[in-house]
Design an enzyme around this catalytic site. Structure first.
Site, PDB file in Angstrom:
ATOM      1  N   ARG A  13      91.112 -14.378 -36.252  1.00  9.14           N
ATOM      2  CA  ARG A  13      91.561 -14.787 -35.041  1.00  9.14           C
ATOM      3  C   ARG A  13      93.274 -15.193 -35.556  1.00  9.14           C
ATOM      4  O   ARG A  13      93.746 -15.294 -33.969  1.00  9.14           O
ATOM      5  CB  ARG A  13      91.675 -16.466 -35.077  1.00  9.14           C
ATOM      6  CG  ARG A  13      89.934 -16.069 -35.038  1.00  9.14           C
ATOM      7  CD  ARG A  13      89.392 -17.611 -35.074  1.00  9.14           C
ATOM      8  NE  ARG A  13      89.455 -18.341 -34.688  1.00  9.14           N
ATOM      9  CZ  ARG A  13      89.096 -18.680 -33.378  1.00  9.14           C
ATOM     10  NH1 ARG A  13      88.725 -17.916 -32.549  1.00  9.14           N
ATOM     11  NH2 ARG A  13      89.850 -20.309 -32.618  1.00  9.14           N
ATOM     12  N   GLU A  47      94.016 -21.240 -36.116  1.00  8.43           N
ATOM     13  CA  GLU A  47      93.918 -19.646 -37.189  1.00  8.43           C
ATOM     14  C   GLU A  47      95.534 -18.857 -36.939  1.00  8.43           C
ATOM     15  O   GLU A  47      96.755 -18.838 -37.890  1.00  8.43           O
ATOM     16  CB  GLU A  47      93.116 -19.431 -37.539  1.00  8.43           C
ATOM     17  CG  GLU A  47      91.773 -19.591 -37.763  1.00  8.43           C
ATOM     18  CD  GLU A  47      91.272 -20.524 -36.996  1.00  8.43           C
ATOM     19  OE1 GLU A  47      90.147 -21.064 -37.634  1.00  8.43           O
ATOM     20  OE2 GLU A  47      91.403 -20.108 -35.583  1.00  8.43           O
ATOM     21  N   LYS A  68      78.544 -37.957 -33.679  1.00  4.83           N
ATOM     22  CA  LYS A  68      78.205 -36.080 -34.332  1.00  4.83           C
ATOM     23  C   LYS A  68      77.575 -37.378 -35.264  1.00  4.83           C
ATOM     24  O   LYS A  68      77.484 -38.823 -36.178  1.00  4.83           O
ATOM     25  CB  LYS A  68      79.267 -35.771 -34.794  1.00  4.83           C
ATOM     26  CG  LYS A  68      78.798 -34.509 -35.040  1.00  4.83           C
ATOM     27  CD  LYS A  68      80.386 -34.163 -35.816  1.00  4.83           C
ATOM     28  CE  LYS A  68      80.270 -32.568 -36.505  1.00  4.83           C
ATOM     29  NZ  LYS A  68      81.455 -31.439 -36.080  1.00  4.83           N
TER      30      LYS A  68
END
Length: 656
Positions: free
Chosen positions: A393, A365, A280
């Site tokens: 969610r 979540e 990344k």
């Protein structure tokens, strides 16, 4: 520049390997320059440049389909598919989205924005392909962080039933938004460091295949025992055990290796998972060093990576972070939970001070909410800090695991209301409505920084489910001197029209030389219009203040009430307004109309005070596109000038 000649996949397919490497450098430079000017998702996009080029070179796009999980790594995809010139307006109002959008390009086959959805969506597309008898490749790209989401495993379980080609690329960059946590991270670390199985399999098959007759027979026999070999040499072999063929790990920045493995994956007649290891922030040192800080960025200086818009003012997130730490020092039962967003929610500081009372559950979540319910049932005081759009969610867990049991979980809902550039999938405009629908849930919204601190203290003493919603950005400081103690379900009057009129009269009496007094003028107006009250919730208190100030200059005095609670609404306050002669009420909220705070006020007044007219100022029941917040507020007509203009057209301030 090669990049200037790329307008679609057909142009990428013509490039040699050497040219593709040059293109990768140009794309990285382009992304860094554009993000330094406009902001956006940087680190995730820099990590998939070679992977995206390899996909464009090996697939027949846009006939073939790529579903990007979350989608915040799709910039190279957009650049190569003919949208390079549109990047000047990336994430800006009426510009291109920072996420895949079906109505933006045929290369974007599925809208994404939240995590762990790509395999499910791509699987559905692949099954649709097979039912319709069509022939194209379907490929899902999912990050290792997204594999902490349970939906990904539900999809993997069903993918194993596929009888035709279906490709999943696991983009393993060791970092989602925050550093990955849990068993999946440990498992992937083991695979990254263990190439023994792959090398052993290749060498064994090659060597035995050279033995006439017997060799081929042995290879077939060994296929029947391959699972034992895999279990011995590769930790877990989770994906193969689920019925998927596993290929990798592959260097995600080696174009030749990527293209080879993609071609191999396309030949397999069932579901295959390609494990690609990337870095990344690749190619930009500050982002490589601190990818979390460069996940979502504003404009920055390329040389240093430092923001161009440093602000010394504290945000609501800062206020929440400081307040929770203070509460945590005084109460050791307070624990904090995040779903892979410790920095974004301000819990990173809490973690440093109280590591044993901090839980990062990854991008999960639903698990976070039920885990918080378990912590509460064990006698602790859990605080789940989460963005409004991500809490959606976990609606079922809110209903059944927290509210049904009346468990004292505190939901610190950040990014409530309009959030701006991330667009439809991230606007926090539904939480008032979906939280109000749940029995036993209490919903609060602070008017300013100080009130957020007070509300958090109140919530931590409260014996039941409770949510505090607050917006993104700099914390409002108005009315800091006006702070009545918070009482359950009680609003507070910030500006009272009668007192405002008395102050105006005092000034006018010393200056006015006309025959009619200011008091007579105000009384005449009141006879015509009745008194008007503004009931503002949370972030809309500042808008209400501006409306009061602007209308006062036009000779119309209004009252302003800070609602504080979206649920329960303060019905006693509504009764008092009726008793005091108010005949019009204007509600203000930064949420959708259906099921909102304003609808609740309207319903109560229609049932108990039919003589009072109620006007609701809300967001429309619609998805809100991307753009900066101030632009969106004007477009949606919830800024003070637009509200005044609309209400004056309706005669709200002058006719009754």
């Amino acid at each position: 520049m090669l990049l200037e000649n790329i307008s679609g996949a057909e142009d990428v397919r013509k490039l040699s390997l050497k040219e593709q490497k040059i293109l990768a450098k140009e794309v990285r430079r382009f992304i860094i320059e554009k993000m330094s000017d406009n902001g956006g998702h940087l680190a995730s996009n820099l990590g998939v440049v070679e992977l995206t080029i390899a996909l464009f070179h090996t697939l027949n796009l846009p006939k073939d389909k790529i579903v990007w999980d979350v989608g915040h790594q799709c910039y190279t995809h957009k650049i190569l598919s003919g949208r390079r010139d549109d990047f000047a307006l990336l994430r800006k109002y009426k510009g291109i989205s920072g996420f895949p959008k079906r109505d933006e390009s045929p290369y974007d086959c599925f809208n994404t924005g939240h995590s762990s959805t790509s395999i499910s969506a791509a699987l559905g597309i692949a099954e649709g392909r097979d039912i319709l008898g069509e022939d194209y490749t379907v490929l899902a790209v999912i990050g290792d962080g997204a594999l902490t989401g349970g939906m990904a495993y539900e999809a993997l379980n069903n993918a194993s039933k596929m009888k035709k080609n279906f490709i999943i690329i696991l983009n393993d960059n060791e970092m989602s938004i925050a550093k990955n946590v849990g068993g999946m991270s440990t498992y992937l670390n083991g695979i990254r460091s263990n190439k023994g199985y792959t090398r052993f399999k290749e060498n064994l098959a090659s060597g035995l295949g050279k033995i006439p007759v017997v060799g081929n027979h042995l290879v077939e026999r060994l296929k029947n025992t391959k699972n034992s070999i895999k279990q011995l040499l590769v930790p877990g072999m989770l994906f193969e055990n689920m019925g998927l063929t596993y290929l990798g790990p592959v260097d995600g920045h080696n174009l030749h290796a990527l293209e080879q493995v993609i071609h191999e994956a396309k030949r397999i007649d069932h579901a295959v998972l390609v494990h690609v290891v990337t870095k990344k922030g690749k190619g930009y040192a500050p982002a490589e060093k601190n990818p979390s800080a460069f996940h979502g960025v504003g404009p920055f200086h390329i040389a240093t990576g430092k923001s161009k818009k440093e602000s010394s003012e504290k945000s609501y997130t800062d206020i929440f972070s400081e307040s929770l730490i203070k509460e945590g020092k005084e109460n050791k039962k307070i624990v904090a939970i995040t779903a892979a967003m410790p920095d974004g929610t301000g819990l990173d500081k809490f973690e440093k001070l109280f590591p044993k009372r901090f839980f990062d559950v990854g991008i999960a979540e639903a698990h976070a909410v039920t885990s918080a319910a378990g912590l509460a049932s064990a006698g602790l005081k859990p605080v789940f800090a989460v963005y409004s759009s991500f809490l959606q969610r976990a609606y079922d867990q809110l209903v059944h695991d927290v509210c049904l049991q009346k468990l004292p979980v505190v939901f610190a809902i950040d990014r409530a209301g309009l959030v701006g550039a991330d667009g439809e999938t991230h606007q926090g405009i539904f939480d008032i409505s979906y939280l109000r629908s749940i029995p036993n849930m209490t919903v609060m919204a602070p008017k300013n920084a100080r009130e957020l601190t007070e509300m958090l203290h109140f919530a931590l003493q409260f014996q039941g489910p409770i949510a505090i919603r607050y917006p993104r950005g700099t914390a409002y400081r108005g009315f800091s001197e006006k702070q009545e103690p918070i009482e359950y379900g009680k609003a507070e009057i910030l500006i009272e029209e009668s007192k405002k009129r008395e102050e105006t009269q005092t000034v006018e009496k010393t200056e006015q030389t006309t025959e009619r007094t200011a008091e007579q003028t105000a009384e005449d107006r009141e006879k015509k219009t009745g008194k008007i009250a503004l009931l503002a919730l949370g972030s809309m208190v500042s808008t209400g203040e501006h409306i009061v100030e602007k209308m006062a200059k036009k000779g119309v005095n209004l009252s302003l009430v800070n609602a504080r609670f979206a649920k329960p609404i303060d019905t006693e306050m509504l009764d008092k307004l009726s008793e005091k002669g108010y005949r019009k009420i204007l509600t203000l909220e930064e949420g959708v109309r259906s099921g909102g705070f304003g609808e609740a006020v309207l319903s109560y007044m229609e049932a108990h005070h039919k003589d009072i007219f109620v006007e609701n100022i809300t967001l429309p029941d619609a998805y809100v596109e991307h753009g900066d917040v101030s632009t969106l507020r004007k477009m949606l007509r919830i800024d003070s000038d637009s509200i005044i203009e609309e209400l004056e057209k309706k005669g709200f301030f002058v006719i009754y």
